[in-house]
Write an enzyme that holds these catalytic residues in place. Structure first.
Site, PDB file in Angstrom:
ATOM      1  N   CYS A  54       0.792  -1.235   0.000  1.00  0.00           N
ATOM      2  CA  CYS A  54       0.000   0.000   0.000  1.00  0.00           C
ATOM      3  C   CYS A  54       0.824   1.286   0.000  1.00  0.00           C
ATOM      4  O   CYS A  54       0.763   2.080  -0.941  1.00  0.00           O
ATOM      5  CB  CYS A  54      -0.931   0.019   1.213  1.00  0.00           C
ATOM      6  N   HIS A 109      -2.798   6.528   4.118  1.00  0.00           N
ATOM      7  CA  HIS A 109      -1.709   5.577   4.387  1.00  0.00           C
ATOM      8  C   HIS A 109      -0.327   6.095   3.991  1.00  0.00           C
ATOM      9  O   HIS A 109       0.530   5.342   3.530  1.00  0.00           O
ATOM     10  CB  HIS A 109      -1.983   4.228   3.709  1.00  0.00           C
TER      11      HIS A 109
END
Length: 560
Positions: free
Chosen positions: A99, A155
């Site tokens: 991610c 993130h």
């Protein structure tokens, strides 16, 4: 440079005639006068649309390479199939295996080794974020008049306020800061007892918006609101980073109806989540058309990494999974859909990487790329739109100096050029080289999902000879990485090892600090959020300087 969109060029009154906007939605009551309307039109810039395209970047989370209809999946994705068929499919498109790395490279145009994020992901309790000295894509777009909005998963770190999306170039942010969480409650536990709420609007917890709505649908509603309230005559950048189809595997009940025949419960839940995501993207596309953006828009769709078979994802026929440098971890579903494309309905097999979006989109937006920014991405618009050759000839997939070292790796195995104990992967033209420990290497065929539980009996494996730490593949001829050519072509291996060594000389130190106990949401009102205070840092530095000064004085006396 770009054709002016038909709908984007309509005046507000024209939009009213087509039913795209109402005066009520623009804040006009029945008592407003014609003069008021004229003033509003002038304020919105009606009749003077921008030549800069609207940019909509949609990032799916953990979608497997096979998990789209046009790649042969049993999961139906009619929206994605239609948008891709009418646009340009990217069939040689690469991202990163996890991610944070993919997101950081998209937003900066730089490889991980040039931001210090080359190891793993940013954990919720780490005092870490995308380094503040990196210019971001939304910052560059704002310079040329774009309105910038982010909806979904960030993130990229949040330990201090300066790391938040609204401080990194986005006018507005609605979404989550962490890598995952409950789709309905938006709670996330990083470890036992370290739990907190993770839904934000701009810089504050979005308690008022938490109505138990499934996040894919909630994010889509937010996108619709943004499009409804913005003037389509002015350029907009929308970064929509859906949480789906990342674990936990959750979906509204109605999306299971077409997939009850899938016995494997993880695959069935995953299919329902993807069906909901496909519907959401259809609703985003309809909103772009309804509010007058579509004709002057560029829609880019991408997964952030490969699928995770244990969580329902499929990368077949590619090898490996999320978190690995095999093709199944880094080769992604991707396409571009836009009325502005010249070669619509085509397939691009040229080399494209997620870092390429940074210079490509800035150029399309008529922006300037500073000469002192050392980019790893290339402007690939003509490659996609016109079918020209890609300017990219290589991709550094990564060099991770602190990942678990391969036991039998050595400088000798790397011909004295490279230590093959280090995890690394690089692509140069048709060749791909891997060293160290590349990660889970099975091929997971569709029949692996045939039973109710995980079934690895169907997986294909290769038992490597003891001590193997170098692999070489011709990816063009062997995209499934079945024939290792490292012994047959040692000269090619040496060339790619030298290229790795050259890249490594430009790497910055890894940023991967230990967890900070002050990150516990219990100390922040039960919410995951910034915990690091600049004044605390100064106090600590002042305290540390005091004793040092005294010691220095004592040393001077002793010396005298």
């Amino acid at each position: 440079m770009l054709a002016v969109g038909v709908l984007a060029g309509l005046s507000v009154l024209s939009l009213l005639a087509y039913g795209y906007l109402s005066w009520d939605s623009l804040g006009l009551g029945p008592g407003e006068t014609e003069a008021t309307r004229t003033e509003l039109e002038e304020e919105l810039g009606a009749g003077a649309p921008s030549s800069q395209p609207h940019i909509i970047f949609i990032l799916a989370d953990d979608q497997g390479f096979r998990d789209v209809g046009y790649h042969g999946s049993e999961i139906r994705t009619p929206t994605l199939d239609k948008l891709a068929a009418e646009g340009v499919k990217l069939e040689n498109y690469y991202v990163q295996p996890m991610c944070t790395p993919s997101r950081s490279q998209f937003i900066t145009g730089k490889y991980q080794i040039h931001t210090g994020l080359q190891h793993s992901i940013i954990r919720p309790t780490q005092p870490n974020c995308l380094p503040l000295d990196n210019v971001t894509l939304p910052q560059k777009l704002k310079e040329v008049g774009y309105s910038t909005h982010m909806v979904g998963k960030w993130h990229l770190g949040f330990y201090r306020r300066e790391c938040m999306p609204t401080q990194r170039g986005f006018d507005t942010f609605f979404g989550s800061l962490l890598g995952s969480g409950d789709y309905y409650t938006h709670f996330k536990c990083d470890s036992p007892g370290i739990c907190g709420y993770d839904l934000y609007e701009n810089d504050n917890a979005a308690w008022d918006h938490d109505n138990g709505i499934y996040s894919t649908q909630m994010y889509t509603q937010k996108v619709q609101q943004i499009l409804a309230s913005h003037n389509p005559g002015k350029p907009i950048f929308l970064y929509i980073a859906y949480q789906a189809v990342h674990s936990p595997l959750q979906a509204p009940g109605k999306y299971f109806e077409n997939y009850r025949s899938i016995n494997n419960i993880n695959r069935r839940r995953y299919a329902a989540m993807l069906a909901c995501l496909d519907e959401a993207i259809n609703n985003v596309t309809l909103a772009l058309k309804k509010y007058g953006y579509y004709e002057n828009s560029i829609i880019i769709y991408s997964s952030d990494n490969g699928g995770q078979p244990m969580a329902g994802g499929s990368n077949w026929p590619l090898r490996g999974s999320k978190g690995t440098y095999w093709e199944g971890g880094i080769r992604a579903v991707g396409f571009v859909h836009s009325p502005l494309l010249k070669n619509k309905g085509s397939v691009c097999k040229e080399l494209v990487h997620i870092t390429d979006w940074f210079p490509t989109l800035i150029t399309l937006a008529e922006g300037q790329i500073d000469e002192d920014i050392q980019l790893d991405g290339y402007d690939i618009w003509e490659t996609i739109s016109e079918g020209r050759r890609s300017p990219r000839v290589d991709i550094l997939h990564n060099i991770d100096p602190i990942y678990t070292k391969a036991k039998n790796g050595s400088w000798a195995a790397g011909y004295g050029i490279w230590n093959t104990a280090i995890q690394s992967a690089i692509r140069v033209n048709h060749w791909k080289l891997l060293t160290g420990n590349p990660g889970y290497s099975d091929w997971v065929p569709p029949q692996a999902f045939s039973n109710a539980g995980p079934n690895r009996w169907h997986n294909e494996r290769v038992s490597w000879s003891a001590g193997k730490t170098v692999w070489l593949f011709n990816i063009t001829a062997d995209p499934y990485e079945r024939v290792d050519l490292s012994a047959r072509y040692p000269d090619v291996v040496k060339q790619l090892l030298r290229r790795l060594s050259q890249f490594n000389k430009t790497a910055v130190p890894v940023r991967y600090p230990p967890k900070d106990p002050r990150s516990n949401p219990k100390l922040n009102g039960g919410v995951w959020g910034p915990w690091f205070k600049e004044d605390e840092k100064k106090k600590k530095s002042d305290k540390s300087k005091g004793p040092n000064k005294q010691k220095k004085n004592k040393n001077k006396k002793k010396a005298n």
